[in-house]
Design an enzyme around this catalytic site. Structure first.
Site, PDB file in Angstrom:
ATOM      1  N   LYS A 129       0.878  -1.180   0.000  1.00  0.00           N
ATOM      2  CA  LYS A 129       0.000   0.000   0.000  1.00  0.00           C
ATOM      3  C   LYS A 129       0.913   1.226   0.000  1.00  0.00           C
ATOM      4  O   LYS A 129       1.401   1.664   1.035  1.00  0.00           O
ATOM      5  CB  LYS A 129      -0.924   0.004   1.209  1.00  0.00           C
ATOM      6  N   ILE A 130       1.129   1.774  -1.162  1.00  0.00           N
ATOM      7  CA  ILE A 130       2.111   2.839  -1.321  1.00  0.00           C
ATOM      8  C   ILE A 130       1.560   4.150  -0.780  1.00  0.00           C
ATOM      9  O   ILE A 130       0.399   4.498  -0.989  1.00  0.00           O
ATOM     10  CB  ILE A 130       2.511   2.957  -2.805  1.00  0.00           C
TER      11      ILE A 130
END
Length: 561
Positions: A129-130
């Site tokens: 989850k950037i």
């Protein structure tokens, strides 16, 4: 039958009582008027954060503190039956419609929630989850046609001009295709380890740059792209990822891993949390390989994807009480008593504010919400105030002018804290090093009226100690042995125990009378003694309270006095 009904009634009664008890422990004990004020204050603060981020591209608070604040708002509304639907994206909409809606993500609270989510699903994949900003990229005939910010999920801002300056965004596809890709713009980092370095405001940096009218080339080069979905692509995630790689979006396949069971999700979450990556992350995304057709997507959390965020690096904590601890030398340290919470598997109940000046600057009161992190992964640290209580409690803070190195030799009102600190030092490792004597011992003796001065314990006997609850025969014997051992301690050790200022390499006489006759000039003539320290030493030996203590020790037969 009657017996069964009776047991059912008892069960329901127990359940009701248990539920009420749990609710009372979780919910603030506010009157309705105060609840309205506190909830409104938190809602207004969250609105300001939302507007600043979505309108100005500025993040005023860490993501995890924002998430916890929204969760606290929901909890308070539940506690006081205040229904309200708050959309964090209400001010984020733009003028350009997304052809395909940007879905949000539900956040799975803990491992149990992840297991429940995975239970009835198959063909699930994990991606990092950037920690960046979402974007839609639209290609026409293989050429970049438009870039649209996420906005409110349905409408966003036109970022096309800036997108054409970002080298990480393919400007031309290998094939003349019409294509829509959803992804994340992130700030490029080198060998970034999230568990060690945190997010470094990476998302805020990108949001701020994309909010500019003109994106400078040198800063555009610092922005990367992770294409996390092709809404109208092949049915399976592996096929979508492989096709995206061929079109220039390599990271999609590189950072997608199959999940067969909970242990796999746990592994990749921990792996990406602790491994070097080119971007900041704040968790993992779990996605089912197959999902509904893109035309059915809505600007809300879907059932086919969810986020499992990393452990909090910062926690939102509620202040219950502010204590002011006065140390042996008179330094005042405010300590916040907190509603207990867990951070990185550690339960935290209190945190130091470090100084009276810092407390005054932050003006922390009971009911405030503060941010706590761990220094060195172990020691709770106060980072700042997130939200002030709407109703401010009055506090009787001590004055720094009332406490110093020669104050509080007796437990007079207001002096209890420094007096206990003196006793703790006296019996501690740097003082007389008395075994079986600690802060708890002195607190009990003080509470029961056996200490009105620093050396009263020298006169205690077994008969007096036996009247104190909690002191058994064995503990009394050990305590008296320690007190008797104190009488045999060397003169220099007694000086340190009384609080003699540091003397460095100075030569100390073995007689109190000799030392007490030294002037400031004579002290300053000693090695390692400057003017300030010389004045402190002279004041120590001239102080009437200290002189009285020396006389008590002389009468007790302590060597050197």
């Amino acid at each position: 039958m009657l017996s069964m009904l009776r047991y059912l009634f008892i069960f329901l009664l127990t359940l009701t009582v248990s539920t009420a008890s749990a609710t009372s422990e979780e919910c603030p004990g506010w009157a309705p008027t105060r609840a309205t004020h506190e909830i409104a204050a938190l809602q207004q603060q969250i609105n300001r954060w939302d507007e600043s981020y979505h309108r100005d591209g500025q993040s005023l608070i860490a993501d995890e503190l924002y998430d916890q604040s929204r969760a606290r708002l929901s909890e308070w509304r539940r506690c006081f039956n205040m229904e309200y639907s708050s959309d964090p994206l209400r001010t984020a909409g733009g003028t350009v419609a997304h052809p395909i809606a940007h879905t949000g993500l539900d956040k799975l609270r803990d491992a149990r929630a992840v297991k429940n989510w995975l239970r009835d699903r198959s063909d699930v994949w994990a991606q990092p989850k950037i920690d960046g900003v979402a974007v839609t990229l639209i290609y026409r005939g293989g050429l970049l046609h438009q870039a649209i910010s996420r906005g409110d999920g349905l409408n966003g801002q036109d970022w096309s001009a800036s997108a054409r300056r970002i080298k990480a965004i393919p400007q031309t596809l290998p094939q003349p295709l019409d294509l829509l890709v959803q992804g994340e713009l992130y700030w490029r980092l080198t060998d970034h380890v999230q568990s060690r370095s945190g997010s470094l405001n990476a998302r805020s940096s990108v949001a701020g740059l994309m909010a500019r009218k003109v994106l400078p080339s040198e800063q555009a080069d610092g922005i990367g792209l992770f294409a996390w979905d092709w809404p109208q692509g092949p049915a399976s995630l592996p096929a979508r990822a492989a096709a995206l790689v061929e079109m220039g979006f390599a990271d999609t396949a590189r950072y997608a891993q199959p999940i067969q069971r909970f242990a796999d999700a746990e592994h990749w979450r921990d792996h990406w949390y602790r491994s070097p990556l080119p971007f900041a992350t704040d968790g993992i995304v779990l996605r089912q390989s197959q999902r509904p057709s893109a035309e059915r997507w809505q600007a809300k959390a879907p059932y086919w994807a969810a986020a499992w965020k990393y452990p909090f690096a910062q926690a939102l904590a509620e202040v219950r009480k502010v204590d002011f601890k006065v140390g042996r030398t008179g330094r005042i340290t405010p300590v916040l008593e907190l509603k207990p919470f867990v951070l990185d598997d550690r339960q935290i109940k209190r945190v130091s504010v470090s100084s009276l000046q810092r407390w005054a600057e932050l003006d922390i009161r009971p009911g405030d919400q503060v941010s706590i992190s761990l220094a060195g992964l172990t020691i709770p640290r106060l980072d700042g105030v997130v939200l002030r209580a709407a109703e401010r409690s009055e506090l009787d803070a001590p004055s720094a002018a009332d406490f110093h190195a020669l104050s509080c030799w007796q437990p007079t009102p207001g002096c209890e804290s420094q007096f206990l600190a003196r006793l703790t030092w006296l019996s501690g490792r740097k003082g007389l090093a008395l075994p079986h004597v600690g802060p708890g011992t002195w607190e009990k003796l003080l509470e029961t009226g056996h200490l009105s001065g620093l050396l009263d314990w020298l006169a205690l006997d077994a008969q007096e100690l036996a009247t104190i609850d909690g002191f058994g025969e064995r503990s009394i014997a050990r305590l008296l042995n320690s007190f008797n051992d104190a009488r045999q301690r060397p003169f220099a050790q007694w000086l340190r125990a009384l609080g003699l200022p540091p003397t460095g390499q100075a030569t100390l006489a073995d007689s109190w009378q000799t030392l007490a006759q030294r002037s400031s000039e004579q002290w300053q003539a000693e090695a390692d003694i400057g003017p300030g320290r010389a004045a402190q030493l002279s004041a120590f030996f001239r102080d009437p309270q200290v002189r009285a203590l020396s006389e008590t020790l002389r009468v007790a037969g302590i060597d050197g006095f």
